[in-house]
Each structure stands twice: as structure tokens, then as C-alpha cells.
Scaffold this active site. Structure first.
Site, PDB file in Angstrom:
ATOM      1  N   GLN A   1       0.812  -1.216   0.000  1.00 24.18           N
ATOM      2  CA  GLN A   1       0.000   0.000   0.000  1.00 24.18           C
ATOM      3  C   GLN A   1       0.847   1.268   0.000  1.00 24.18           C
ATOM      4  O   GLN A   1       0.335   2.347  -0.268  1.00 24.18           O
ATOM      5  CB  GLN A   1      -0.928   0.026   1.228  1.00 24.18           C
ATOM      6  CG  GLN A   1      -1.979  -1.067   1.218  1.00 24.18           C
ATOM      7  CD  GLN A   1      -2.884  -0.947   2.420  1.00 24.18           C
ATOM      8  OE1 GLN A   1      -2.596  -1.506   3.466  1.00 24.18           O
ATOM      9  NE2 GLN A   1      -3.961  -0.181   2.279  1.00 24.18           N
TER      10      GLN A   1
ATOM     11  N   LEU B   1      -7.176   1.860   3.697  1.00 26.56           N
ATOM     12  CA  LEU B   1      -6.493   3.147   3.515  1.00 26.56           C
ATOM     13  C   LEU B   1      -6.175   3.410   2.042  1.00 26.56           C
ATOM     14  O   LEU B   1      -5.922   4.551   1.671  1.00 26.56           O
ATOM     15  CB  LEU B   1      -5.214   3.181   4.356  1.00 26.56           C
ATOM     16  CG  LEU B   1      -5.439   3.125   5.873  1.00 26.56           C
ATOM     17  CD1 LEU B   1      -4.117   3.181   6.615  1.00 26.56           C
ATOM     18  CD2 LEU B   1      -6.360   4.234   6.345  1.00 26.56           C
TER      19      LEU B   1
HETATM   20 NI    NI Z   1      -6.524  -2.310   3.106  1.00 26.22          NI
END
Ligand code: NI
Length: 168
Positions: free
Chosen positions: A42, A91
């Protein structure tokens, strides 16, 4: 990056200053964005590395805190048969929530930032967080785990319906 299977971290890299700096940055990003878990893909690193932290909530909350925890090369060894439905966010897709059925319990093996092996049985919300984050290491997003995309909603809708920001 989000859809790619991430690589294992070599045990010889554990303790490496670059890895420690990445871990520090991941905690910083997760806290700044108010999340409870973050996976290295991420933030642009295709590595099997997850950080989690669940802060103590109000006394009414049933969610127990998890201290800051680093999981290197985490692996789900086994999960309960029972699955439970719950809302999740990510997120990587801020301000969206969707219902996902996850295993109630999952036993996870991982190395910590010092190279020590742990085997921990996570339950309930904690098991959900771990399944969500480990999915990121395999390039799987929670929307792909949803039985019904109809439950996808904006954070505003979610808060109107459930009146809380609990989730992530
Ligand atoms: Ni996630």
C-alpha cells in the site's frame, strides 16, 4: 502494486536500517490516516510486511487494543470454519466501506522486527484486520471478498447508518 503478490523478506534483511525505516514510515502513515493496519504494497513496496495497531477505544467498545505489531512474512496457518459479516475500509480507498465475511478466528505465524517467530490466534475484529492485511500481500482487495457489492457505501452513509467510525 496493489494487485501483485508481494515477495518474502529474507531473514538476513531483518534488522536492516532500510527495512526499519520502512516499518517506521508505515506506522507513521497508518496513524496519520487513522488506520489499524497497513501492508507494505500500500506504500509502494512489494514485500510481505504488515503493521497493525489498535488503540484503546472507549470503555464501551468491545474491541481490545493491539499494541504496535510488526508482521514479517505473515502466514495464516488455519482459520475457523465460522465466518462473520462486518464492515471494512481500506487506507488505499479512503472514505468507502463495505461488508465482508471473514473467518472469526485465524492462527497467524510471523516474524517480528527482531526476527523472532510468533504464532498467534487472532479473534473477531483482530482476525478480520489480519485477514484483510495479509490479503494485500497476495494482491487481493476487500471488495473482491464482498458477497454483495450493494453494501458498498461512502463513509458518510456508513456513519449515518451505524453512527461510528469503528473499522478502518
Ligand atoms: Ni486495506
Amino acid at each position: 502494486m496493489l494487485r501483485r503478490a508481494a515477495s518474502n523478506i529474507a531473514p538476513s534483511s531483518i534488522g536492516d536500517p532500510h527495512l526499519m525505516e520502512l516499518i517506521r514510515q508505515m506506522f507513521y502513515t497508518m496513524r496519520r490516516k487513522g488506520g489499524v493496519g497497513l501492508a507494505a504494497p500500500q506504500v509502494g513496496f512489494s514485500l510481505r510486511l504488515v503493521v497493525v495497531e489498535v488503540k484503546a477505544q472507549s470503555s464501551k467498545s468491545k474491541i481490545a487494543p493491539i499494541p504496535p505489531t510488526v508482521l514479517i512474512n505473515p502466514e495464516i496457518l488455519s482459520s475457523s470454519e465460522e465466518r462473520v459479516n462486518g464492515y471494512e475500509g481500506c487506507l488505499s480507498f479512503p472514505n468507502v466501506r463495505g461488508a465482508v465475511r471473514r473467518y472469526r478466528n485465524s492462527k497467524v505465524k510471523y516474524l517480528d522486527q527482531f526476527g523472532k517467530e510468533h504464532v498467534v490466534e487472532f479473534e473477531g475484529f483482530h482476525a478480520r484486520v489480519l485477514q484483510h492485511e495479509i490479503d494485500h500481500l497476495d494482491g487481493v482487495l476487500y471488495t473482491e471478498r464482498m458477497d454483495d457489492l450493494e453494501s458498498l457505501m461512502t463513509l458518510n452513509e456508513f456513519e449515518k447508518q451505524f453512527g461510528s467510525r469503528v473499522s478502518k
